[in-house]
Scaffold this active site. Structure first.
Site, PDB file in Angstrom:
ATOM      1  NE  ARG A  61      -3.282  -0.670   3.602  1.00  0.00           N
ATOM      2  CZ  ARG A  61      -3.536  -0.968   4.177  1.00  0.00           C
ATOM      3  NH1 ARG A  61      -2.851  -2.639   4.076  1.00  0.00           N
ATOM      4  NH2 ARG A  61      -3.361  -0.853   4.856  1.00  0.00           N
ATOM      5  CE1 TYR A  65      -2.913   3.624   0.619  1.00  0.00           C
ATOM      6  CE2 TYR A  65      -1.330   3.613   3.100  1.00  0.00           C
ATOM      7  CZ  TYR A  65      -2.248   3.566   1.863  1.00  0.00           C
ATOM      8  OH  TYR A  65      -3.187   2.539   2.097  1.00  0.00           O
ATOM      9  CE1 TYR A  87     -11.728   5.410   0.809  1.00  0.00           C
ATOM     10  CE2 TYR A  87     -13.107   5.462   2.276  1.00  0.00           C
ATOM     11  CZ  TYR A  87     -12.045   4.693   1.814  1.00  0.00           C
ATOM     12  OH  TYR A  87     -11.458   3.646   2.634  1.00  0.00           O
TER      13      TYR A  87
END
Lengths: 252, 86
Positions: A61, A65, A87
């Site tokens: 991850r 990113y 979100y």
């Protein structure tokens, strides 16, 4: 560059200010948690580009990113007005947005984040909890590894209990079941094992209610937890009251 | 993708009158939206997983952050570099 939040519920928790920024942008990126919001956002600006494809099963991850930050900054560097929508609140548990703003400002580009409704805001509303007596908030992995000093007379919120210790992206609903046993053991040292905690999931869809499950800490290892679950641990003790300080403040 | 279901959910989210209509007459509202039998079942279940399945998205995606791990990695790298200097 503007970073905005879409809130949690589809299309209905975004602020008018954020909506206006999305529509006016030369280039619009989005990263949200459901396909309906993706469709809605894609219809707001013809330049819309989904950042979801930067994620892949098994991919670190951290790499994701960094890739997202680079994708966002590429059009910024050509002088375009860029808007990025995430979100929830774009600055809550979101590394890429903060990093993109930091780098843009460092390169002399004005960059701003507009707030959005986070899972925590939905939790306050749906559980009827007022954080005025204090509230401790941690990401669940950090809570276990960094061992912050917490106070059982003050509410505790743990994010991402379904992804404890996992640094890659996975497609399953719960990423690490065995870590819930560890979390349960650690919480049991601070709270009575029968202390009731709440597993909370904010609703995305207009026809759905929030998911609110109340269980004891001892039952956590077998509980219905997903990566979208937020743990709310209410205080197990009364808050302290310092008479001396109260007198000093003229409260008695 | 389930376009009719997607449009239906967006409409309920952005138009409070449509949501009220759905709460009063769910079958009629879903008929008017042209939802399939399985889509109707998913909507009536009010179960997010059933809806995601109909929408072709079984789970909530990419909802995590690891900024703390990134920071820790940086710290470790710095420590290693310091050790090498010695």
């Amino acid at each position: 560059m503007t970073v905005v939040g879409t809130g949690y519920r589809i299309a209905s928790q975004i602020t008018p200010e954020s909506l206006a920024r999305i529509k006016a942008a030369d280039k619009f990126f989005y990263l949200v948690a459901d396909v309906v919001t993706e469709t809605w956002l894609a219809g707001l600006n013809p330049s819309a580009e989904n950042l979801t494809d930067s994620y892949a099963p098994g991919k670190s991850r951290t790499d994701t990113y960094n890739e997202i930050v680079d994708r966002i900054l590429a059009p910024v560097r050509t002088g375009l007005h860029v808007c990025v929508a995430f979100y929830g609140h774009p600055g809550v548990f979101a590394h890429s947005t903060h990093e993109a703003i930091r780098r843009a400002r460092k390169e002399g580009v004005p960059a701003r984040m507009l707030p959005g409704i986070s899972a925590q805001d939905c939790l306050f509303a749906d559980l009827g909890f007022d954080p005025s007596d204090g509230c401790q908030i941690f990401e669940a992995t950090g809570f276990l590894v960094q061992k912050p000093k917490t106070d059982p007379s003050c509410a505790l919120i743990l994010y991402q209990a379904g992804a404890i210790g996992v640094s890659t992206f996975e497609t399953s609903a719960l990423w690490n079941r065995s870590a819930l046993q560890v979390l349960s053991e650690v919480l049991s040292k601070k709270y009575p094992p029968k202390h009731r905690i709440t597993l909370y999931t904010a609703p995305h869809f207009p026809v759905c209610d929030p998911i609110i499950l109340r269980i004891s800490i001892a039952r956590l290892p077998k509980a219905d937890v997903t990566i979208a679950t937020t743990l709310f641990i209410p205080p197990s003790k009364e808050p302290r009251w310092d008479d001396r300080m109260a007198r000093r403040l003229g409260m008695s | 993708m389930a376009k009719r279901l997607t449009d239906f959910l967006i409409k309920l989210s952005t138009d409070s009158h449509s949501l009220e209509q759905f709460e009063t007459d769910p079958a009629g509202t879903m008929d008017a939206a042209g939802l399939s039998a399985t889509e109707r079942k998913a909507v009536l279940s009010r179960n997010p997983n059933a809806l995601r399945k109909e929408l072709g998205q079984p789970h909530v995606s990419h909802m995590t952050d690891e900024k703390k791990k990134t920071a820790k990695k940086k710290k470790k790298t710095a420590k290693k570099k310091a050790a090498k200097k010695k």
